[in-house]
Design a protein around this motif. Sequence first.
Motif, mmCIF file in Angstrom:
data_model
loop_
_atom_site.group_PDB
_atom_site.id
_atom_site.type_symbol
_atom_site.label_atom_id
_atom_site.label_comp_id
_atom_site.label_asym_id
_atom_site.label_seq_id
_atom_site.Cartn_x
_atom_site.Cartn_y
_atom_site.Cartn_z
ATOM 1 N N PHE A 141 0.839 -1.211 0.000
ATOM 2 C CA PHE A 141 0.000 0.000 0.000
ATOM 3 C C PHE A 141 0.874 1.261 0.000
ATOM 4 O O PHE A 141 0.647 2.177 -0.798
ATOM 5 C CB PHE A 141 -0.932 0.008 1.218
ATOM 6 C CG PHE A 141 -1.788 1.238 1.264
ATOM 7 C CD1 PHE A 141 -2.952 1.334 0.496
ATOM 8 C CD2 PHE A 141 -1.430 2.340 2.031
ATOM 9 C CE1 PHE A 141 -3.726 2.493 0.499
ATOM 10 C CE2 PHE A 141 -2.185 3.495 2.052
ATOM 11 C CZ PHE A 141 -3.344 3.576 1.285
ATOM 12 N N ARG A 144 2.645 1.897 -3.368
ATOM 13 C CA ARG A 144 1.753 2.310 -4.459
ATOM 14 C C ARG A 144 1.095 3.665 -4.174
ATOM 15 O O ARG A 144 1.066 4.542 -5.037
ATOM 16 C CB ARG A 144 0.679 1.220 -4.668
ATOM 17 C CG ARG A 144 -0.265 1.476 -5.814
ATOM 18 C CD ARG A 144 0.419 1.431 -7.152
ATOM 19 N NE ARG A 144 -0.491 1.761 -8.248
ATOM 20 C CZ ARG A 144 -0.103 2.060 -9.474
ATOM 21 N NH1 ARG A 144 1.179 2.073 -9.783
ATOM 22 N NH2 ARG A 144 -0.980 2.338 -10.414
ATOM 23 N N TYR A 145 0.575 3.816 -2.973
ATOM 24 C CA TYR A 145 -0.204 5.018 -2.665
ATOM 25 C C TYR A 145 0.698 6.237 -2.447
ATOM 26 O O TYR A 145 0.480 7.280 -3.052
ATOM 27 C CB TYR A 145 -1.054 4.770 -1.414
ATOM 28 C CG TYR A 145 -2.016 5.892 -1.100
ATOM 29 C CD1 TYR A 145 -3.191 6.073 -1.846
ATOM 30 C CD2 TYR A 145 -1.767 6.781 -0.050
ATOM 31 C CE1 TYR A 145 -4.068 7.105 -1.563
ATOM 32 C CE2 TYR A 145 -2.651 7.818 0.240
ATOM 33 C CZ TYR A 145 -3.796 7.972 -0.516
ATOM 34 O OH TYR A 145 -4.674 9.003 -0.237
ATOM 35 N N GLU A 148 3.981 6.056 -5.179
ATOM 36 C CA GLU A 148 3.461 6.018 -6.549
ATOM 37 C C GLU A 148 4.373 5.227 -7.492
ATOM 38 O O GLU A 148 4.650 5.652 -8.616
ATOM 39 C CB GLU A 148 3.213 7.444 -7.067
ATOM 40 C CG GLU A 148 2.167 8.174 -6.230
ATOM 41 C CD GLU A 148 1.804 9.548 -6.757
ATOM 42 O OE1 GLU A 148 2.576 10.099 -7.560
ATOM 43 O OE2 GLU A 148 0.744 10.065 -6.382
ATOM 44 N N TYR A 169 -3.120 -4.469 -3.097
ATOM 45 C CA TYR A 169 -3.341 -3.022 -2.955
ATOM 46 C C TYR A 169 -4.836 -2.712 -2.861
ATOM 47 O O TYR A 169 -5.274 -1.964 -1.984
ATOM 48 C CB TYR A 169 -2.704 -2.283 -4.138
ATOM 49 C CG TYR A 169 -2.974 -0.803 -4.136
ATOM 50 C CD1 TYR A 169 -2.377 0.027 -3.182
ATOM 51 C CD2 TYR A 169 -3.832 -0.224 -5.066
ATOM 52 C CE1 TYR A 169 -2.630 1.394 -3.170
ATOM 53 C CE2 TYR A 169 -4.084 1.138 -5.055
ATOM 54 C CZ TYR A 169 -3.485 1.945 -4.111
ATOM 55 O OH TYR A 169 -3.743 3.295 -4.096
ATOM 56 N N VAL A 173 -6.841 -0.962 0.271
ATOM 57 C CA VAL A 173 -7.653 0.271 0.174
ATOM 58 C C VAL A 173 -9.008 0.061 0.834
ATOM 59 O O VAL A 173 -9.492 0.915 1.602
ATOM 60 C CB VAL A 173 -7.826 0.689 -1.310
ATOM 61 C CG1 VAL A 173 -8.864 1.804 -1.448
ATOM 62 C CG2 VAL A 173 -6.491 1.148 -1.894
ATOM 63 N N ASP B 47 -6.717 2.037 -10.430
ATOM 64 C CA ASP B 47 -6.542 2.522 -9.052
ATOM 65 C C ASP B 47 -7.523 3.652 -8.741
ATOM 66 O O ASP B 47 -8.063 3.753 -7.639
ATOM 67 C CB ASP B 47 -5.115 3.041 -8.843
ATOM 68 C CG ASP B 47 -4.128 1.905 -8.601
ATOM 69 O OD1 ASP B 47 -4.546 0.743 -8.658
ATOM 70 O OD2 ASP B 47 -2.941 2.202 -8.371
ATOM 71 N N LEU B 51 -10.176 3.963 -5.738
ATOM 72 C CA LEU B 51 -10.190 5.099 -4.798
ATOM 73 C C LEU B 51 -11.525 5.867 -4.842
ATOM 74 O O LEU B 51 -11.875 6.559 -3.890
ATOM 75 C CB LEU B 51 -9.029 6.058 -5.105
ATOM 76 C CG LEU B 51 -7.648 5.561 -4.714
ATOM 77 C CD1 LEU B 51 -6.559 6.521 -5.212
ATOM 78 C CD2 LEU B 51 -7.512 5.388 -3.207
ATOM 79 N N ARG B 58 -9.244 9.237 0.208
ATOM 80 C CA ARG B 58 -8.934 10.354 -0.695
ATOM 81 C C ARG B 58 -8.841 11.662 0.090
ATOM 82 O O ARG B 58 -7.968 12.483 -0.160
ATOM 83 C CB ARG B 58 -10.016 10.484 -1.767
ATOM 84 C CG ARG B 58 -9.967 9.413 -2.819
ATOM 85 C CD ARG B 58 -11.124 9.571 -3.771
ATOM 86 N NE ARG B 58 -10.850 10.583 -4.789
ATOM 87 C CZ ARG B 58 -10.379 10.302 -6.003
ATOM 88 N NH1 ARG B 58 -10.130 9.041 -6.338
ATOM 89 N NH2 ARG B 58 -10.177 11.236 -6.884
ATOM 90 N N LYS B 62 -2.141 12.507 0.622
ATOM 91 C CA LYS B 62 -0.879 11.764 0.572
ATOM 92 C C LYS B 62 0.246 12.513 1.269
ATOM 93 O O LYS B 62 1.413 12.189 1.080
ATOM 94 C CB LYS B 62 -0.487 11.497 -0.882
ATOM 95 C CG LYS B 62 -1.471 10.617 -1.625
ATOM 96 C CD LYS B 62 -0.952 10.266 -2.997
ATOM 97 C CE LYS B 62 -1.935 9.352 -3.714
ATOM 98 N NZ LYS B 62 -1.416 8.856 -4.987
#
Lengths: 183, 195
Positions: A141, A144-145, A148, A169, A173, B47, B51, B58, B62
């Motif tokens: 996770f 990837r999150y 990136e 992944y 999520v 992806d 999301l 979200r 990040k």
Amino acid sequence: MPVALKEQTLLDQLKNPVTRAYAFEQVVRDHQEMLYYHIRRMVIDHGDTDDVLQNTFLKAWRYLDRFRGDAAIKTWLYRIATNEALTFLNQKKKHMHQPVEDLEADLRHSLTQGKYIGGDEIQQKLQLAILTLPDRQRLVFNMRYFNELKYDEMADMLEVTVGALKASYHHAVKKIEKYLTES
Amino acid sequence: MNTNDIEPNKSGETPSFLDQVSREGPFEAPDRYFGSFMSVLADKIEDEDVLENAPNLRAAGKENIFLQPSHYAASFPNKVMETIQASQPSATRTLRQLWQHPQQLVYAMSVAAAVVLLVVGMWVMGDQTHTQDTAIDYWSIIEQTDVDAFDIAEVFDLSAISFEGEEFSEEEVSDLLDLLDQSTFDLEETLIEGI
């Protein structure tokens, strides 16, 4: 200098005993930040991260002769850092005779009470949600999150298929969203 | 590019500066960029779909919440390189490691003892050569005191061969030993030559 040429120049310098130390220092400078955050997201505490990061580069130096340049330096270093981080967490579980839940509590404590943690409430809550995932899923996770990284890069680094990474992944999520909704 | 270097085209007109410059520009894409572009794009879309169903995630974004102490990043490469240099085997370190392991310690002591014996042996040989010239004089002294050379050999724990001869008293031996102690001649050599 184009990236590919710079990488090849570095590889040549790493193979030459005269320029090896100089080139390796350059490798450390180029990758330390990326690897720091990769490890930090796994072990949470800054001091532990520093130990694991140093071990990562020491191992890279020790096994430099075995690196043939088939993969990119970044991929190779990610692989070592990931192994070091997972080994560190497993040793922590073993040496402290901690069950998985206790290790999670320990990491949660570092996250909420430790030094060098910023962000607002929702960002901290997201990190707490991530801590509920199993180590490998947490790793996937984060890569990837936050980082990136592409799935094929991750597949090389973790030696897992792209399909397995995607499934992991997407599952992560869903679990995180469930945690955030319920808390 | 120097504009003076521009050559006239077929129609005889001087081309503009732009005509001489490649339209692709100096930009390069990384290796395999175009080959993997479609699959990378497809993964991103997939992806995004996942999301879409995770609004809380979200909303969290990040942003990196993990901080570093000041100067940590700047000092880290030096710290790593110092550790690497310290881990290189050096003569001092190797010796220190020797003392940490009993078997290696025994080995080291054996080597040291062998070296000492070698040095002593060389010293004795050198001394022997040095004193050969004067040896005959001492032999004559021993003869004058009427002492059995082979008994002296026994006293000095040399190859003991007993000849019948006159015995000598402790006092005589003592005098002889004093005499020999003050000298540097090699008794064994003297006895062998004398006989």
